[in-house]
Write a protein that holds these residues in place. Structure first.
Motif, mmCIF file in Angstrom:
data_model
loop_
_atom_site.group_PDB
_atom_site.id
_atom_site.type_symbol
_atom_site.label_atom_id
_atom_site.label_comp_id
_atom_site.label_asym_id
_atom_site.label_seq_id
_atom_site.Cartn_x
_atom_site.Cartn_y
_atom_site.Cartn_z
ATOM 1 N N SER A 13 50.258 42.066 135.718
ATOM 2 C CA SER A 13 50.585 41.367 136.844
ATOM 3 C C SER A 13 49.972 40.948 137.541
ATOM 4 C CB SER A 13 51.918 41.807 137.457
ATOM 5 O OG SER A 13 52.150 40.961 138.543
ATOM 6 N N ASP A 14 49.570 39.632 138.306
ATOM 7 C CA ASP A 14 48.466 38.920 139.407
ATOM 8 C C ASP A 14 49.091 38.433 140.595
ATOM 9 O OD1 ASP A 14 46.398 37.698 140.929
ATOM 10 O OD2 ASP A 14 45.457 36.832 139.062
ATOM 11 N N PRO A 15 48.899 39.192 141.412
ATOM 12 C CA PRO A 15 49.281 38.621 142.904
ATOM 13 C C PRO A 15 49.128 37.031 143.420
ATOM 14 C CG PRO A 15 47.784 39.924 143.647
ATOM 15 C CD PRO A 15 47.605 40.134 141.804
ATOM 16 N N ASN A 21 51.632 42.545 145.624
ATOM 17 C CA ASN A 21 52.289 42.501 143.724
ATOM 18 C C ASN A 21 53.765 42.721 143.938
ATOM 19 O OD1 ASN A 21 52.747 41.446 141.764
ATOM 20 N ND2 ASN A 21 51.008 41.811 140.638
ATOM 21 N N ASP A 22 54.462 41.941 144.478
ATOM 22 C CA ASP A 22 56.084 42.391 143.955
ATOM 23 C C ASP A 22 56.748 42.351 142.643
ATOM 24 O OD1 ASP A 22 55.976 42.891 146.985
ATOM 25 O OD2 ASP A 22 56.512 41.212 147.230
ATOM 26 N N ASP A 23 55.976 41.736 141.793
ATOM 27 C CA ASP A 23 56.423 41.155 140.659
ATOM 28 C C ASP A 23 56.881 42.859 138.987
ATOM 29 O OD1 ASP A 23 55.312 39.001 141.136
ATOM 30 O OD2 ASP A 23 54.366 38.513 139.095
ATOM 31 N N PHE A 24 57.123 43.216 138.545
ATOM 32 C CA PHE A 24 58.457 44.045 138.032
ATOM 33 C C PHE A 24 58.584 43.565 136.719
ATOM 34 C CE2 PHE A 24 60.119 47.974 136.739
ATOM 35 C CZ PHE A 24 59.644 48.968 137.259
ATOM 36 N N HIS A 25 58.091 44.877 135.322
ATOM 37 C CA HIS A 25 58.428 44.236 134.426
ATOM 38 C C HIS A 25 58.000 45.510 133.431
ATOM 39 C CE1 HIS A 25 53.567 44.540 134.808
ATOM 40 N NE2 HIS A 25 53.731 45.489 134.469
ATOM 41 N N VAL A 41 62.076 42.885 126.255
ATOM 42 C CA VAL A 41 60.793 43.036 127.186
ATOM 43 C C VAL A 41 61.218 41.847 128.092
ATOM 44 C CG1 VAL A 41 58.731 41.772 128.041
ATOM 45 C CG2 VAL A 41 59.608 42.889 125.689
ATOM 46 N N CYS A 42 61.462 42.305 130.155
ATOM 47 C CA CYS A 42 61.314 41.850 131.071
ATOM 48 C C CYS A 42 61.078 41.728 132.256
ATOM 49 C CB CYS A 42 62.623 42.527 131.386
ATOM 50 S SG CYS A 42 63.490 41.627 132.952
ATOM 51 N N VAL A 43 60.369 40.010 132.841
ATOM 52 C CA VAL A 43 59.522 40.061 133.542
ATOM 53 C C VAL A 43 60.326 39.943 134.606
ATOM 54 C CG1 VAL A 43 57.626 39.279 134.259
ATOM 55 C CG2 VAL A 43 58.138 39.604 132.226
ATOM 56 N N ALA A 44 60.692 40.531 136.109
ATOM 57 C CA ALA A 44 60.750 39.580 137.442
ATOM 58 C C ALA A 44 60.267 39.578 138.408
ATOM 59 C CB ALA A 44 61.904 40.669 137.953
ATOM 60 N N GLY A 45 59.942 38.045 138.844
ATOM 61 C CA GLY A 45 59.037 38.111 139.952
ATOM 62 C C GLY A 45 59.703 38.449 141.167
ATOM 63 N N GLY A 46 58.767 39.027 142.079
ATOM 64 C CA GLY A 46 59.504 38.802 143.737
ATOM 65 C C GLY A 46 58.839 37.615 144.587
#
Length: 64
Positions: A13-15, A21-25, A41-46
């Motif tokens: 992930s790239d901020p 970077n507040d993303d989490f996967h 597979v799950c990706v959540a953006g902050g």
């Protein structure tokens, strides 16, 4: 002959222009459930980079 699929997964992930970077996967491929259940597979953006953005995105992934 049984068809098969090998899944290799890398996570990054790239901020962007933000300071943090507040993303989490996450990814789960439970053994014993490979048959019809496969891999999740799950990706959540902050989104918004608020003070709780990281906690929010991590909570969503872990809850799922």
């Amino acid at each position: 002959m049984n068809p098969s699929l090998e899944l290799l997964c890398g996570l990054a992930s790239d901020p962007g222009p933000l300071a943090r970077n507040d993303d989490f996967h996450g990814m789960v491929s439970p053994s014993g459930l490979q048959g019809p259940w496969g891999t999740l597979v799950c990706v959540a953006g902050g989104i918004g980079s608020g003070s709780d953005a990281r906690n929010a995105s991590e909570s969503v992934v872990r809850a799922l």
